[in-house]
Design a protein around this motif. Structure first.
Motif, short mmCIF file in Angstrom:
data_model
loop_
_atom_site.label_atom_id
_atom_site.label_comp_id
_atom_site.label_asym_id
_atom_site.label_seq_id
_atom_site.Cartn_x
_atom_site.Cartn_y
_atom_site.Cartn_z
N VAL A 158 21.19 37.40 16.90
CA VAL A 158 20.84 38.56 17.73
C VAL A 158 22.03 39.04 18.55
N CYS A 159 22.70 38.12 19.25
CA CYS A 159 23.77 38.54 20.17
C CYS A 159 25.16 38.08 19.76
N GLY A 160 25.27 37.19 18.79
CA GLY A 160 26.57 36.74 18.32
C GLY A 160 27.17 35.59 19.09
N THR A 161 26.46 35.07 20.07
CA THR A 161 26.98 33.94 20.84
C THR A 161 27.06 32.69 19.95
N PRO A 162 28.16 31.92 20.02
CA PRO A 162 28.24 30.69 19.23
C PRO A 162 27.08 29.76 19.55
N VAL A 163 26.55 29.12 18.50
CA VAL A 163 25.43 28.19 18.65
C VAL A 163 25.96 26.77 18.47
N GLU A 164 25.47 25.85 19.29
CA GLU A 164 25.95 24.47 19.25
C GLU A 164 25.83 23.90 17.85
N ALA A 165 26.88 23.23 17.39
CA ALA A 165 26.90 22.67 16.04
C ALA A 165 26.20 21.32 16.00
N GLY A 166 25.64 20.98 14.83
CA GLY A 166 25.12 19.65 14.58
C GLY A 166 23.81 19.32 15.27
N VAL A 167 23.09 20.32 15.74
CA VAL A 167 21.82 20.07 16.42
C VAL A 167 20.73 20.95 15.85
N ARG A 168 19.49 20.63 16.16
CA ARG A 168 18.35 21.48 15.81
C ARG A 168 18.44 22.79 16.59
N VAL A 169 18.14 23.89 15.91
CA VAL A 169 18.25 25.20 16.57
C VAL A 169 17.02 26.04 16.24
N PRO A 170 16.66 26.97 17.13
CA PRO A 170 15.64 27.95 16.76
C PRO A 170 16.23 28.92 15.74
N PHE A 171 15.41 29.36 14.81
CA PHE A 171 15.87 30.21 13.71
C PHE A 171 14.85 31.32 13.50
#
Length: 245
Positions: A158-171
């Motif tokens: 949505v906003c292009g902010t980097p998302v933390e690697a190697g973890v569960r994320v909302p999608f």
């Protein structure tokens, strides 16, 4: 009208009259082509069995200058994927690919890599040891990439902010990727993507040989939702893909 020659996969067919037929072709050179084959339903037609769904042909057609159907003048069979006639699970996969190509692409918008991936996957599906869910998922990812919808896994869709690697994320399937903590609450179709599922999704398009059991259901559901979001409806053939493994 200019005559064109192409390598084509038959992805849809409709009877037009007692003697003629409309066929939708996915061509390597021109993308999706819809053409009228006059006399194509006659028993002694010069088109042989080239109108069978999921048949690869060399075709010649006259391209209309102002829209409407092109005119198919020649079709010669090159490949028929015999496994489609003996294994219903493979046939369902092929029909699903044809549905995505027919309904998810534009006329005269070529994607040679997607054409090649379609034929390669149809050939691989004839191998009884293949991981079919992995092959279907890898094809979906090529389809998504070629249409410009590759899942975004490292930054917020949505906003292009980097998302933390190697973890569960909302999608979000409709947004097309992972979500940051700020954007996730306002995204109605958000779901969780596990760390293992995220890693597998990242490599599946280039290494589509296996889909680990631990993430198989998760990724099949996620990709099905992404495809449905892009088409604006759930593909009809998805209901037949359960148990294709």
């Amino acid at each position: 009208m200019a005559a064109e020659r192409a390598t084509a996969l038959v992805i849809r067919g409709t009877d037009w009259s007692e003697t003629s037929r409309i066929t939708t072709l996915w061509t390597r050179e021109f993308g999706k082509v819809r053409a009228l084959a006059k006399g194509g339903r006659r028993l002694q037609s010069s088109f042989e069995v080239a109108f069978d769904l999921l048949t690869v042909c060399e075709v010649m057609f006259l391209r209309k200058a102002h829209g409407g159907l092109d005119l198919l003048t020649e079709a010669t069979v090159r490949e028929r994927f015999p496994q489609l006639r003996t294994d219903l699970r493979v046939l369902y996969c092929g029909y699903y690919f044809a549905e995505l190509l027919a309904d998810g692409t534009f006329d005269y918008d070529p994607h040679p890599q997607l054409f090649d991936a379609t034929l390669e996957t149809l050939r691989k599906l004839g191998n009884p040891t293949i991981d079919r869910p992995a092959a279907v998922s890898a094809f979906e990812l090529v389809w998504l990439r070629e249409l410009g919808y590759s899942p975004r896994l490292e930054e917020c869709a949505v906003c292009g902010t980097p998302v933390e690697a190697g973890v569960r994320v909302p999608f979000s399937p409709s947004a097309g990727g992972a979500l940051c903590p700020k954007c996730a609450p306002s995204t109605a179709d958000r779901r969780w993507l596990s760390a293992d599922g995220r890693a597998t999704l990242g490599r599946l398009a280039t290494d589509g040989d296996t889909l680990p059991a631990g993430v198989r259901t998760e990724l099949r559901q996620l990709l099905s939702q992404m495809v449905s979001s892009i088409l604006g409806r759930r593909p009809k053939m998805l209901a037949y893909l359960d148990g294709v493994g």
